[in-house]
Design an enzyme around this catalytic site. Structure first.
Site, mmCIF file in Angstrom:
data_model
loop_
_atom_site.group_PDB
_atom_site.id
_atom_site.type_symbol
_atom_site.label_atom_id
_atom_site.label_comp_id
_atom_site.label_asym_id
_atom_site.label_seq_id
_atom_site.Cartn_x
_atom_site.Cartn_y
_atom_site.Cartn_z
ATOM 1 N N HIS A 230 -3.673 6.790 3.030
ATOM 2 C CA HIS A 230 -4.026 5.516 2.377
ATOM 3 C C HIS A 230 -5.388 5.067 2.904
ATOM 4 C CE1 HIS A 230 -4.174 1.443 1.135
ATOM 5 N NE2 HIS A 230 -3.912 0.942 2.339
ATOM 6 N N CYS B 247 0.819 -1.230 0.000
ATOM 7 C CA CYS B 247 0.000 0.000 0.000
ATOM 8 C C CYS B 247 0.846 1.271 0.000
ATOM 9 C CB CYS B 247 -0.928 0.010 1.203
ATOM 10 S SG CYS B 247 -1.901 -1.497 1.325
ATOM 11 N N ASN C 81 -9.982 -0.875 -0.132
ATOM 12 C CA ASN C 81 -8.528 -0.703 -0.061
ATOM 13 C C ASN C 81 -7.920 -1.195 -1.383
ATOM 14 O OD1 ASN C 81 -5.791 -0.983 0.386
ATOM 15 N ND2 ASN C 81 -6.007 -1.923 2.410
#
Ligand code: UT7
Length: 328
Positions: free
Chosen positions: A255, A115, A285
């Site tokens: 994020h 990520c 996500n």
């Protein structure tokens, strides 16, 4: 060469048309829209079809970024594709994208920092531009995570989405551009989020596939706490390094892992929720694609004006984390 700051000159985003809603997931595993919404903030996520793959979204997002930056692909000296779900092991997805774009003079490679991949890539591109190694760089975060999601595991299958975001970087004008970046990792926590099989350690066989060893396994609870702490700390660090305070920030893009993580980071940093961007409800996500997709949406929505301070932060598998402060 002179130490010239790098700026983001153009962004783009792309994702599959296919959408997986919480109602769809209710039919697949023992979960509920109420649980997913209250524990994560996610309502739906994009999901690639069997015929769609990572570089397709990366190329589309990149074309938009290149057009908005008003450059010719041949002027790109660097193409970084941050991904943990590449088209294939060899060649890199970066090279496949480079060929599609006609960026024939660029070095191209993949960057696996989960990520945090986009912030890792942004940091490297910034360094290359500052040192005169290249004038223009393309940084992409692109994932088709759904290929690695176990749709019988309710603790992970509700979270992840597919898509890509891209940014073209080039020399900044005046005092604008990337003011500071920091990237970190701690591999001692590798097994907090990992796929045990499919590589050279546990080679892919019919048996390992049947056991689902290529799927992501996650210890969500522990990652949650690390994510909050790491994103808040790295944000403070990039602000301090550039001589700014949280109250100077006009837009904060963390994020998008979980709405509760975003809220906790914002509260630790003591920034007003009105400046914190969230799109997790509609994307889930998307790992390395999460920050550039969000950034492109913010630009489209007019949330960034010239001179604004934009703060980016990420945390992901590895574990990895990073932050960047940009004067728009
Ligand atoms: O991208 C960066 C890396 N990833 C992250 O940062 C993810 C961070 N972690 C998270 O977002 C959260 O930890 C999750 C959303 C994954 C899980 O939320 P949580 O509040 O930490 O739940 P939990 O794992 O503590 O589970 C609580 C309960 C458990 O039941 P019991 O043992 O209390 O009976 C789980 O089995 O919730 C259960 N549960 C579910 N229930 C309904 C777990 N997943 C689900 C589900 N639907 N989908």
């Amino acid at each position: 060469m002179a130490d010239v700051r790098a700026a983001i000159l153009g962004t783009g985003r792309a994702y599959p048309e296919g959408i997986l809603t919480n109602a769809d997931l209710e039919r697949m595993v023992e979960t509920s829209d109420e649980w997913i919404t209250s524990r994560t903030g996610i309502k739906e996520r994009h999901r690639a079809s069997e015929s769609e793959y990572t570089s397709m979204f990366a190329v589309e997002a990149s074309r938009q970024a290149i057009e908005r930056a008003r450059i010719d692909p041949i002027d790109l000296g660097l193409v970084i594709c941050a991904t943990v779900s590449p088209d294939q092991i060899l060649p890199s997805t970066g090279c496949l994208i480079q060929a599609e774009l006609g960026a024939n003079r660029a070095a191209a490679f993949d960057l696996a920092a989960a990520c945090s991949g986009f912030l890792y890539g942004l940091t490297l591109a910034d360094m290359m531009i500052r040192t005169g190694q290249t004038r223009y760089a393309l940084v992409i975060g692109a994932e088709v995570l759904s290929r690695y999601v176990d749709f019988t595991d309710r603790s992970t299958c509700i979270l992840f989405g597919d898509g890509a975001g891209a940014a073209v970087l080039g020399p900044a004008e005046g005092d604008r551009g990337i003011l500071s970046t920091k990237i970190y990792s701690d591999g001692r926590y590798a097994e907090q989020l990992y796929s045990p099989g499919g590589g050279t350690r546990v080679k892919p066989t019919a048996e390992t596939l049947a056991q689902g060893m290529h799927y992501f396994k996650m210890k969500g609870n522990e990652l949650f706490k690390m994510a909050v702490r790491s994103m808040a700390d790295v944000s403070t660090e990039v602000l301090n390094e550039a001589g700014y305070k949280p109250e100077d920030v006009k837009l904060f893009i963390p994020h998008q892992a979980n709405q509760r993580i975003t809220d906790a980071v914002a509260s630790r940093l003591n920034v007003d929720s009105s400046i914190v961007y969230s799109n997790i409800a509609y994307h889930g996500n998307t790992s390395s694609a999460s920050v550039p997709i969000a950034l492109d949406e913010c630009i489209e929505k007019g949330k960034v004006s010239e001179g604004d301070l934009v703060l980016l932060a990420s945390f992901g598998g590895g574990v990895t984390w990073g932050g960047a402060l940009i004067k728009w």
